[in-house]
Design a protein around this motif. Structure first.
Motif, PDB file in Angstrom:
ATOM      1  N   GLY A   1      64.730  -0.958  -5.522  1.00 22.23           N
ATOM      2  CA  GLY A   1      64.256   0.081  -6.418  1.00 22.23           C
ATOM      3  C   GLY A   1      64.969   0.106  -7.757  1.00 22.23           C
ATOM      4  O   GLY A   1      64.616   0.887  -8.635  1.00 22.23           O
ATOM      5  N   SER A   2      65.993  -0.743  -7.936  1.00 25.37           N
ATOM      6  CA  SER A   2      66.766  -0.752  -9.178  1.00 25.37           C
ATOM      7  C   SER A   2      66.615  -2.072  -9.916  1.00 25.37           C
ATOM      8  O   SER A   2      66.366  -3.106  -9.311  1.00 25.37           O
ATOM      9  N   LEU A   3      66.778  -2.005 -11.230  1.00 30.94           N
ATOM     10  CA  LEU A   3      66.787  -3.191 -12.072  1.00 30.94           C
ATOM     11  C   LEU A   3      68.197  -3.397 -12.593  1.00 30.94           C
ATOM     12  O   LEU A   3      68.834  -2.454 -13.044  1.00 30.94           O
ATOM     13  N   LEU A   4      68.683  -4.622 -12.515  1.00 33.88           N
ATOM     14  CA  LEU A   4      70.006  -4.971 -13.031  1.00 33.88           C
ATOM     15  C   LEU A   4      69.795  -5.773 -14.307  1.00 33.88           C
ATOM     16  O   LEU A   4      69.276  -6.893 -14.266  1.00 33.88           O
ATOM     17  N   ILE A   5      70.173  -5.161 -15.428  1.00 40.93           N
ATOM     18  CA  ILE A   5      69.900  -5.758 -16.732  1.00 40.93           C
ATOM     19  C   ILE A   5      71.135  -5.694 -17.624  1.00 40.93           C
ATOM     20  O   ILE A   5      72.020  -4.875 -17.417  1.00 40.93           O
ATOM     21  N   LYS A   6      71.176  -6.596 -18.589  1.00 40.04           N
ATOM     22  CA  LYS A   6      72.202  -6.521 -19.633  1.00 40.04           C
ATOM     23  C   LYS A   6      71.499  -6.015 -20.887  1.00 40.04           C
ATOM     24  O   LYS A   6      70.473  -6.542 -21.294  1.00 40.04           O
ATOM     25  N   VAL A   7      72.083  -4.969 -21.455  1.00 39.11           N
ATOM     26  CA  VAL A   7      71.514  -4.351 -22.643  1.00 39.11           C
ATOM     27  C   VAL A   7      72.468  -4.584 -23.804  1.00 39.11           C
ATOM     28  O   VAL A   7      73.644  -4.259 -23.715  1.00 39.11           O
ATOM     29  N   TYR A   8      71.956  -5.182 -24.855  1.00 44.78           N
ATOM     30  CA  TYR A   8      72.726  -5.369 -26.082  1.00 44.78           C
ATOM     31  C   TYR A   8      72.348  -4.238 -27.037  1.00 44.78           C
ATOM     32  O   TYR A   8      71.189  -4.129 -27.440  1.00 44.78           O
ATOM     33  N   SER A   9      73.315  -3.400 -27.356  1.00 45.75           N
ATOM     34  CA  SER A   9      73.094  -2.268 -28.249  1.00 45.75           C
ATOM     35  C   SER A   9      73.922  -2.440 -29.512  1.00 45.75           C
ATOM     36  O   SER A   9      74.961  -3.095 -29.492  1.00 45.75           O
ATOM     37  N   TYR A  10      73.478  -1.811 -30.573  1.00 34.42           N
ATOM     38  CA  TYR A  10      74.152  -1.893 -31.867  1.00 34.42           C
ATOM     39  C   TYR A  10      74.780  -0.535 -32.177  1.00 34.42           C
ATOM     40  O   TYR A  10      74.104   0.486 -32.148  1.00 34.42           O
ATOM     41  N   ALA A  11      76.079  -0.527 -32.462  1.00 36.17           N
ATOM     42  CA  ALA A  11      76.785   0.717 -32.774  1.00 36.17           C
ATOM     43  C   ALA A  11      78.014   0.408 -33.628  1.00 36.17           C
ATOM     44  O   ALA A  11      78.415  -0.748 -33.768  1.00 36.17           O
ATOM     45  N   LYS A  12      78.627   1.472 -34.152  1.00 37.56           N
ATOM     46  CA  LYS A  12      79.806   1.311 -35.006  1.00 37.56           C
ATOM     47  C   LYS A  12      81.055   0.965 -34.225  1.00 37.56           C
ATOM     48  O   LYS A  12      82.004   0.424 -34.775  1.00 37.56           O
ATOM     49  N   ASN A  13      81.062   1.281 -32.920  1.00 43.49           N
ATOM     50  CA  ASN A  13      82.218   0.935 -32.100  1.00 43.49           C
ATOM     51  C   ASN A  13      81.784   0.703 -30.655  1.00 43.49           C
ATOM     52  O   ASN A  13      80.645   1.012 -30.274  1.00 43.49           O
ATOM     53  N   GLU A  14      82.686   0.154 -29.865  1.00 36.84           N
ATOM     54  CA  GLU A  14      82.382  -0.223 -28.490  1.00 36.84           C
ATOM     55  C   GLU A  14      82.024   0.986 -27.626  1.00 36.84           C
ATOM     56  O   GLU A  14      81.092   0.926 -26.820  1.00 36.84           O
TER      57      GLU A  14
END
Length: 156
Positions: free
Chosen positions: A35-48
């Protein structure tokens, strides 16, 4: 060829006069628990730290509206919400994200540390890759119970 596994999204949503821009990339990591998805999400932000929090929201947003391409042992997953359902329920979705209700359907699958391969400087922002698990089954059930989407297998 690796680009085929990336799903990029640049989406702008107008909510309450403010424009919310979703900018992220999703890559399947493997098969999650049932029932779950395992994904890597690349996000853009000013800091970690901001990127880690943003990754949770982006993961749910991607599963809802974009779907996830197949790869790394995982099959492709279509978006849960059809474009017309999103349009008809835009206020619901604006509140869903603004209130933080989406957080009950997502968890970080990494220990919070980001490898150097998943940390890039892009202009004045950082592009941070975080592994996230999204409970797609519970998310779908919630949206069905709220009348936002039709029940799975429903003809009407």
């Amino acid at each position: 060829m690796l680009l085929l596994f990336f799903m990029a999204a640049n989406i702008a949503i107008v909510a309450g006069g403010k424009k919310k821009e979703y900018r992220y990339e999703i890559v399947p990591v493997g098969v999650g628990s049932q029932g779950s998805l395992l994904i890597k999400v690349y996000s853009y932000a000013k800091n970690e730290k901001d990127a880690i929090e943003l990754a949770k929201e982006n993961a749910v947003h991607g599963v809802l509206f974009k779907g996830v391409v197949g790869g790394n042992g995982a099959s492709a997953q279509p978006a849960i919400v059809k474009p017309e359902e999103k349009e008809m329920n835009q206020d619901f979705f604006d509140d869903f994200f603004k209130s933080g209700r989406y957080l009950q359907f997502v968890s970080l699958s990494s220990d919070g540390t980001v490898s150097s391969d998943d940390r890039l400087k892009v202009g004045n922002l950082y592009k941070i890759g975080i592994i996230v698990s999204v409970n797609k089954a519970d998310l779908r059930k919630y949206l069905e119970s709220e009348g936002v989407i039709k029940k799975f297998g429903s003809i009407f």
